[in-house]
Design a protein around this motif. Structure first.
Motif, PDB file in Angstrom:
ATOM      1  N   THR A 157      -7.146  -6.935  -8.174  1.00 38.50           N
ATOM      2  CA  THR A 157      -6.920  -5.923  -8.401  1.00 38.50           C
ATOM      3  C   THR A 157      -8.163  -4.261  -7.735  1.00 38.50           C
ATOM      4  OG1 THR A 157      -8.008  -5.242 -10.625  1.00 38.50           O
ATOM      5  CG2 THR A 157      -6.546  -6.138 -11.008  1.00 38.50           C
ATOM      6  N   ALA A 158      -7.626  -3.249  -7.759  1.00 35.51           N
ATOM      7  CA  ALA A 158      -8.600  -2.106  -8.082  1.00 35.51           C
ATOM      8  C   ALA A 158      -8.754  -1.676  -9.208  1.00 35.51           C
ATOM      9  CB  ALA A 158      -8.108  -1.254  -6.489  1.00 35.51           C
ATOM     10  N   GLU A 187     -13.374  -1.636 -14.658  1.00 32.54           N
ATOM     11  CA  GLU A 187     -13.580  -3.156 -13.592  1.00 32.54           C
ATOM     12  C   GLU A 187     -13.948  -4.492 -14.349  1.00 32.54           C
ATOM     13  OE1 GLU A 187     -15.810  -0.144 -11.527  1.00 32.54           O
ATOM     14  OE2 GLU A 187     -14.015   0.975 -11.162  1.00 32.54           O
ATOM     15  N   GLY A 247      -5.010  -5.991  -5.383  1.00 28.76           N
ATOM     16  CA  GLY A 247      -6.206  -5.191  -4.408  1.00 28.76           C
ATOM     17  C   GLY A 247      -8.008  -5.475  -4.470  1.00 28.76           C
ATOM     18  N   ASP A 300     -10.977  -3.963  -4.698  1.00 30.61           N
ATOM     19  CA  ASP A 300     -11.930  -2.998  -4.736  1.00 30.61           C
ATOM     20  C   ASP A 300     -12.218  -2.268  -3.638  1.00 30.61           C
ATOM     21  OD1 ASP A 300     -12.224  -4.630  -8.035  1.00 30.61           O
ATOM     22  OD2 ASP A 300     -13.721  -5.598  -7.238  1.00 30.61           O
ATOM     23  N   ILE A 354      -3.969   3.188  -7.272  1.00 30.39           N
ATOM     24  CA  ILE A 354      -5.832   3.787  -7.172  1.00 30.39           C
ATOM     25  C   ILE A 354      -5.874   5.061  -6.213  1.00 30.39           C
ATOM     26  CG2 ILE A 354      -6.033   2.644  -4.581  1.00 30.39           C
ATOM     27  CD1 ILE A 354      -8.780   2.309  -7.704  1.00 30.39           C
ATOM     28  N   ARG A 378      -6.111   7.186  -9.290  1.00 29.01           N
ATOM     29  CA  ARG A 378      -7.389   7.604 -10.021  1.00 29.01           C
ATOM     30  C   ARG A 378      -8.383   8.191  -8.981  1.00 29.01           C
ATOM     31  NH1 ARG A 378     -10.603   1.355 -11.768  1.00 29.01           N
ATOM     32  NH2 ARG A 378     -11.707   2.467 -12.340  1.00 29.01           N
ATOM     33  N   TYR A 399      -5.140  -1.026 -11.093  1.00 29.82           N
ATOM     34  CA  TYR A 399      -5.117  -0.216 -10.105  1.00 29.82           C
ATOM     35  C   TYR A 399      -4.545  -1.163  -8.296  1.00 29.82           C
ATOM     36  CZ  TYR A 399      -6.303   2.974 -13.241  1.00 29.82           C
ATOM     37  OH  TYR A 399      -6.430   3.943 -14.249  1.00 29.82           O
ATOM     38  N   TYR A 402      -2.801  -1.404  -3.832  1.00 33.73           N
ATOM     39  CA  TYR A 402      -2.667  -0.760  -3.225  1.00 33.73           C
ATOM     40  C   TYR A 402      -1.562  -0.356  -2.875  1.00 33.73           C
ATOM     41  CZ  TYR A 402      -7.532  -2.701  -2.072  1.00 33.73           C
ATOM     42  OH  TYR A 402      -8.397  -2.202  -2.093  1.00 33.73           O
TER      43      TYR A 402
END
Length: 387
Positions: free
Chosen positions: A67-68, A78, A161, A163, A331, A334, A362, A364
């Motif tokens: 993920t992001a 995170e 994602g 990060d 993302i 965010r 989150y 992409y």
């Protein structure tokens, strides 16, 4: 007596080697688990994490992705692991994976769509898709799945994602860590699903005509190099452009809006560019001849979209209380909200959920096809309510 259907969410923070098993233990709130859906940070040792998860859940079908950022009712995080488990006789689930997806994304979508269970006693069906957001035009995955399932089965999910490194994402299937893949869970249920889709972005400035494009690459806008036109519309000197990561971060809060006949703009995430030919690379197709705008948003518009997406997904349940909700949140949203804003967003989502479990990540890019052929979105919030 165990309930006929249940949904649980477990969360573990940090890079503890046992984070996966701790999250699974909290998610398994009933007997007869039918599937695990795992969202985790790229920072983990993914092979070790998956081994730890499987130790606690041998034989349970599993899909997941990196993920992001991860989402749970306790808030955004995170370097964490979020596990959603569905179980009970009210569900039937099958999973599938297509590897080397970038060679033929449409074929990959078609391949995984065939995992949908055929159960007449479980009339409500949905296909959850998790894909490599860096593999090419994600709308092709939707087209492939639609070609197999038709209009009656909704599609929902998101793009993995890394990060915001924008280099390599991973997908999880069973006991395998994959990349350049599409993984899916076909779910049949004795109760309905609800999907809400909103983005909260607005047009700014004058429209631009896409005068040359191919698939997800935009070469010229108004007959001028697309990258230069885009930067000038933002009031920036085109000569300052440097690399893909710089451009991708800039574009997080300045996507392209693609005009559609139904009056609703589709949002296109710009994930890079070619600094020699001065073109833009997007996460999905931008057709030649289309009108596009620079899009903008603020905390208010994005949070209003959050509440609307949640409300739409719950309304589709026809008054039934959900077992839980899964959010696929871009993302880029965010980036608009900031640290305080994303906390507010998750608080609002949890408030709408009224205490039921919440999970998500989150992304992409987001997948939500409920009508028509198109179903890939950028910089949008997609909420799945499980009835």
């Amino acid at each position: 007596m165990q309930p006929a259907r249940w949904l649980g969410v477990g969360t573990a923070h940090g890079l503890d080697p046992r984070a996966g098993s701790r999250a699974v233990d909290d998610a398994l709130v009933g007997d007869d688990p039918k599937v695990l859906i795992v969202f985790c940070s790229q920072s983990h040792d993914l092979d070790a994490l998956l081994t730890d998860i499987r130790r606690r859940s041998p034989g349970v079908p599993l899909i997941g992705c990196t993920t992001a950022g991860e989402i749970a009712a306790s808030g955004p995080s995170e370097a964490s692991v979020v596990v959603t488990a569905l179980g009970g006789e009210g569900f039937a689930v099958e999973t599938a994976a297509a590897t080397e997806a970038s060679r033929d994304l449409r074929a990959a979508g078609a391949q995984v769509a065939r995992c949908l269970p055929v159960r007449e006693d479980l009339p409500h069906k949905i296909l959850v898709l998790l894909s490599d957001g860096l593999a090419g035009d994600q709308q092709e995955i939707v087209r492939g799945a639609y070609g197999v399932l038709g209009a009656a089965v909704p599609l929902v999910g998101g793009c993995a994602g890394d990060d915001l490194r924008m280099t390599r994402t991973h997908q999880l299937h069973g006991d395998r860590v994959l990349t350049d893949a599409v993984v899916a869970a076909g779910i049949a249920s004795d109760a309905p699903f609800g999907i809400g889709v909103r983005h909260g972005w607005r047009r700014v400035g004058e429209p631009m005509l896409v005068t040359a494009s191919a698939a997800n690459r935009v070469y010229t806008l108004d007959d001028l190099p697309a990258l230069d036109v885009y930067l000038k519309h933002l009031g920036l000197d085109p000569s300052i452009s440097s690399d893909d990561r710089w451009l991708a971060r800039l574009a997080l809060t300045h996507p392209l809006g693609l005009s559609r006949p139904n009056g609703e703009d589709e949002v296109r995430l710009i994930n890079g560019g070619n600094f020699v030919e001065r073109s833009l690379s997007c996460m999905a197709e931008v057709p030649q001849g289309a009108l596009v705008w620079i899009m903008d948003g603020d905390e208010r518009s994005v949070l209003e979209a959050t509440e609307s997406a949640c409300g739409d997904s719950l309304a589709a349940l026809g008054g039934r209380t959900p077992l839980g909700m899964i959010a696929f949140d871009c993302i880029a949203r965010r980036g608009v909200l900031g640290d305080a804003g994303i906390r507010t967003e998750i608080d609002r989502l949890a408030a709408v959920a009224s205490g039921v479990p919440v999970a998500g990540f989150y992304t992409y890019g987001e997948i939500a096809r409920t009508r028509g052929l198109r179903g890939f979105h950028n910089q949008t919030l997609v909420v799945l309510s499980v009835g």
